[in-house]
Design a protein around this motif. Structure first.
Motif, mmCIF file in Angstrom:
data_model
loop_
_atom_site.group_PDB
_atom_site.id
_atom_site.type_symbol
_atom_site.label_atom_id
_atom_site.label_comp_id
_atom_site.label_asym_id
_atom_site.label_seq_id
_atom_site.Cartn_x
_atom_site.Cartn_y
_atom_site.Cartn_z
ATOM 1 N N GLY A 204 1.162 -1.166 -0.188
ATOM 2 C CA GLY A 204 0.347 -0.115 0.044
ATOM 3 C C GLY A 204 0.663 1.579 0.082
ATOM 4 O O GLY A 204 2.139 1.545 0.588
ATOM 5 N N ALA A 205 0.046 2.437 0.082
ATOM 6 C CA ALA A 205 0.934 3.589 -0.242
ATOM 7 C C ALA A 205 1.284 4.149 1.520
ATOM 8 O O ALA A 205 0.801 3.419 2.519
ATOM 9 C CB ALA A 205 -0.140 4.877 -0.085
ATOM 10 N N TRP A 206 2.100 4.673 1.552
ATOM 11 C CA TRP A 206 3.025 4.667 3.426
ATOM 12 C C TRP A 206 2.128 5.187 3.668
ATOM 13 O O TRP A 206 2.384 4.819 5.717
ATOM 14 C CB TRP A 206 4.077 5.892 2.827
ATOM 15 C CG TRP A 206 5.324 5.528 2.242
ATOM 16 C CD1 TRP A 206 5.587 5.568 0.769
ATOM 17 C CD2 TRP A 206 6.181 3.811 2.548
ATOM 18 N NE1 TRP A 206 7.420 5.155 0.370
ATOM 19 C CE2 TRP A 206 7.003 3.990 1.533
ATOM 20 C CE3 TRP A 206 6.668 3.198 3.586
ATOM 21 C CZ2 TRP A 206 8.245 3.251 1.296
ATOM 22 C CZ3 TRP A 206 7.555 1.938 3.179
ATOM 23 C CH2 TRP A 206 7.963 1.824 2.461
ATOM 24 N N THR A 207 1.062 5.746 3.601
ATOM 25 C CA THR A 207 -0.194 6.291 5.055
ATOM 26 C C THR A 207 -1.594 5.422 4.428
ATOM 27 O O THR A 207 -2.059 5.839 5.189
ATOM 28 C CB THR A 207 -0.757 7.949 4.508
ATOM 29 O OG1 THR A 207 -0.674 8.003 2.560
ATOM 30 C CG2 THR A 207 0.825 8.699 4.111
ATOM 31 N N SER A 208 -1.200 4.193 4.129
ATOM 32 C CA SER A 208 -2.039 3.286 3.643
ATOM 33 C C SER A 208 -2.473 2.928 5.155
ATOM 34 O O SER A 208 -2.457 2.264 5.714
ATOM 35 C CB SER A 208 -1.608 1.864 3.027
ATOM 36 O OG SER A 208 -3.065 1.488 3.269
ATOM 37 N N ASN A 209 -4.393 3.352 5.085
ATOM 38 C CA ASN A 209 -4.749 2.484 6.190
ATOM 39 C C ASN A 209 -6.539 2.088 5.754
ATOM 40 O O ASN A 209 -7.205 2.932 5.645
ATOM 41 C CB ASN A 209 -5.145 4.018 8.120
ATOM 42 C CG ASN A 209 -6.231 3.373 8.917
ATOM 43 O OD1 ASN A 209 -6.551 1.815 8.657
ATOM 44 N ND2 ASN A 209 -6.268 4.377 9.326
ATOM 45 N N THR A 210 -7.299 1.432 4.986
ATOM 46 C CA THR A 210 -8.180 1.343 4.243
ATOM 47 C C THR A 210 -8.993 0.008 5.551
ATOM 48 O O THR A 210 -9.978 -0.188 4.940
ATOM 49 C CB THR A 210 -7.669 0.044 2.776
ATOM 50 O OG1 THR A 210 -7.120 -1.285 3.413
ATOM 51 C CG2 THR A 210 -6.467 0.780 1.851
ATOM 52 N N GLN A 219 2.018 -2.793 4.924
ATOM 53 C CA GLN A 219 1.264 -3.193 5.336
ATOM 54 C C GLN A 219 1.806 -4.062 6.808
ATOM 55 O O GLN A 219 1.694 -5.715 6.437
ATOM 56 C CB GLN A 219 1.027 -4.313 4.451
ATOM 57 C CG GLN A 219 -0.294 -3.349 3.147
ATOM 58 C CD GLN A 219 -1.436 -2.766 3.125
ATOM 59 O OE1 GLN A 219 -2.109 -3.009 3.578
ATOM 60 N NE2 GLN A 219 -1.405 -1.074 4.121
ATOM 61 N N MET A 220 1.803 -3.115 7.504
ATOM 62 C CA MET A 220 1.857 -4.026 9.319
ATOM 63 C C MET A 220 0.799 -4.529 9.837
ATOM 64 O O MET A 220 0.457 -3.330 9.811
ATOM 65 C CB MET A 220 2.983 -2.877 9.434
ATOM 66 C CG MET A 220 4.349 -2.722 9.230
ATOM 67 S SD MET A 220 5.382 -2.621 9.756
ATOM 68 C CE MET A 220 6.450 -1.326 8.523
ATOM 69 N N ASP A 221 0.384 -5.495 10.545
ATOM 70 C CA ASP A 221 -0.553 -5.381 11.387
ATOM 71 C C ASP A 221 -0.519 -4.889 12.525
ATOM 72 O O ASP A 221 1.049 -4.829 13.031
ATOM 73 C CB ASP A 221 -1.215 -6.525 11.392
ATOM 74 C CG ASP A 221 -0.369 -7.740 11.967
ATOM 75 O OD1 ASP A 221 0.160 -8.043 12.108
ATOM 76 O OD2 ASP A 221 -0.426 -9.056 11.424
ATOM 77 N N TRP A 222 -1.499 -4.750 13.719
ATOM 78 C CA TRP A 222 -0.640 -4.278 14.837
ATOM 79 C C TRP A 222 0.404 -5.916 15.718
ATOM 80 O O TRP A 222 1.134 -4.632 16.760
ATOM 81 C CB TRP A 222 -1.648 -4.087 16.443
ATOM 82 C CG TRP A 222 -2.652 -3.256 15.663
ATOM 83 C CD1 TRP A 222 -3.617 -2.818 15.588
ATOM 84 C CD2 TRP A 222 -2.562 -1.540 16.236
ATOM 85 N NE1 TRP A 222 -4.301 -1.730 14.762
ATOM 86 C CE2 TRP A 222 -3.591 -0.906 15.363
ATOM 87 C CE3 TRP A 222 -0.862 -0.687 16.791
ATOM 88 C CZ2 TRP A 222 -2.630 0.673 15.737
ATOM 89 C CZ3 TRP A 222 -1.463 -0.289 16.762
ATOM 90 C CH2 TRP A 222 -1.455 0.976 16.821
ATOM 91 N N SER A 223 -0.151 -6.596 15.580
ATOM 92 C CA SER A 223 1.042 -7.441 16.280
ATOM 93 C C SER A 223 2.686 -7.086 15.990
ATOM 94 O O SER A 223 3.777 -7.407 16.758
ATOM 95 C CB SER A 223 0.298 -9.429 15.961
ATOM 96 O OG SER A 223 1.419 -9.532 16.396
ATOM 97 N N PHE A 224 2.833 -7.134 14.464
ATOM 98 C CA PHE A 224 4.265 -6.915 14.113
ATOM 99 C C PHE A 224 4.553 -5.243 14.564
ATOM 100 O O PHE A 224 5.876 -4.949 15.039
ATOM 101 C CB PHE A 224 3.777 -6.115 12.413
ATOM 102 C CG PHE A 224 4.809 -6.408 11.731
ATOM 103 C CD1 PHE A 224 5.856 -8.152 10.411
ATOM 104 C CD2 PHE A 224 5.513 -5.413 11.211
ATOM 105 C CE1 PHE A 224 7.125 -7.466 10.474
ATOM 106 C CE2 PHE A 224 6.827 -5.241 10.639
ATOM 107 C CZ PHE A 224 7.966 -6.239 9.805
ATOM 108 N N MET A 225 3.829 -4.858 14.103
ATOM 109 C CA MET A 225 3.873 -3.219 14.907
ATOM 110 C C MET A 225 4.739 -3.010 16.273
ATOM 111 O O MET A 225 5.528 -2.424 16.256
ATOM 112 C CB MET A 225 2.994 -1.985 14.414
ATOM 113 C CG MET A 225 2.652 -1.503 13.150
ATOM 114 S SD MET A 225 0.829 -0.182 13.075
ATOM 115 C CE MET A 225 -0.006 -1.776 13.652
#
Length: 274
Positions: A204-210, A219-225
């Motif tokens: 996704g875009a660097w600012t992606s939040n779909t 495209q990181m999820d919360w666990s990864f972050m």
């Protein structure tokens, strides 16, 4: 008030003095009431609604809030009470969206802002705040303020307030879109940087939040972050609010932990990395 017995015993001069005192007192009482924000004409009332609607929408876009819908019914109305109610509603929305935008900028850039005056604070305080806010935002991005810009005034104080309100919304959006934190990130190996930039080109875009549970350009999820970018989460929230270098740094941390490119199986394969 009517005092028949008192008036009978007053002389003509005393009566005139009493009437003058009552008139002055009434004028002072009127001055104590906060003047209405809206001008007198219906056309001006409609224009004021438009002003606060545009300011609201710009702040909402900067804060990544859903845009408040409108039917534009005020443009067809001549009901002053309805128009004033609409002005008040959009004014409150503009203040709320501004607050949300400044919170977002604070989290991303670690910049503090002075408390905003109350919604019905004296006009000069609201004007002073909007001007100071605009200049502070402009010093963040693009990084300079010209003397002519800083000294701009409109036809009167109310028009000048609207000028600086519109400018502050525009400046806030520019900061959100373009300003980057002055954080020092560890230099990344060129080959790893290129590899993750390739993966990004398929994500996704660097600012992606779909709304699919994945954020940012990788495209990181919360666990990864939380696992590989906990410090960035504390500072900026989800990855769509992180600067590009932070997103790349978190990906490199995952790679170095032994996971390699496996968190991105399809896009890494497309880049020839798996």
């Amino acid at each position: 008030m009517y005092f028949p017995q008192t008036l009978r015993i007053l002389s003509a001069g005393a009566l005139l003095a009493l009437m003058a005192a009552l008139a002055v007192g009434g004028a002072r009482a009127a001055q104590d009431v906060h003047p209405a924000e809206a001008p007198a004409s219906v056309r001006s009332l409609r224009a004021l609604v438009d002003h606060y609607r545009v300011v609201t929408w710009k702040y909402q876009r900067a804060a990544k809030l859903h845009r408040t819908p409108t039917s534009y019914s005020y443009r067809r109305s001549s009901d002053r009470d309805y128009l004033q109610w609409t002005i008040d509603r959009w004014t409150r929305l503009a203040y709320e969206a501004r607050r949300a935008t400044l919170v977002r900028i604070h989290r991303r850039l670690d910049v503090s802002f002075a408390p905003a005056p109350a919604l019905r604070a004296p006009l000069y305080r609201r004007l002073t705040y909007s001007r100071a806010l605009t200049l502070k935002l402009r010093k963040i991005y693009p990084g300079k303020v010209t003397r002519s810009f800083a000294s701009a005034r409109a036809a009167n104080d109310r028009a000048t307030l609207r000028l600086w309100q519109a400018r502050s919304a525009t400046a806030a959006f520019a900061v959100v879109a373009h300003a980057r934190p002055k954080a020092a990130f560890e230099p990344l190996p060129a080959w790893l940087r290129d590899a993750f930039l390739c993966i990004h080109s398929y994500e996704g875009a660097w600012t992606s939040n779909t709304g699919n549970g994945y954020y940012g350009g990788l495209q990181m999820d919360w666990s990864f972050m939380r696992r590989y970018g906990a410090d960035y989460v504390r500072q900026w929230g989800s990855a769509d609010n992180w600067p590009v270098e932070a997103q790349l740094a978190a990906a490199v941390r995952a790679h170095r932990s032994g996971r390699g490119f496996t968190p991105w199986p399809n896009t890494a394969r497309a880049c020839g990395l798996l």
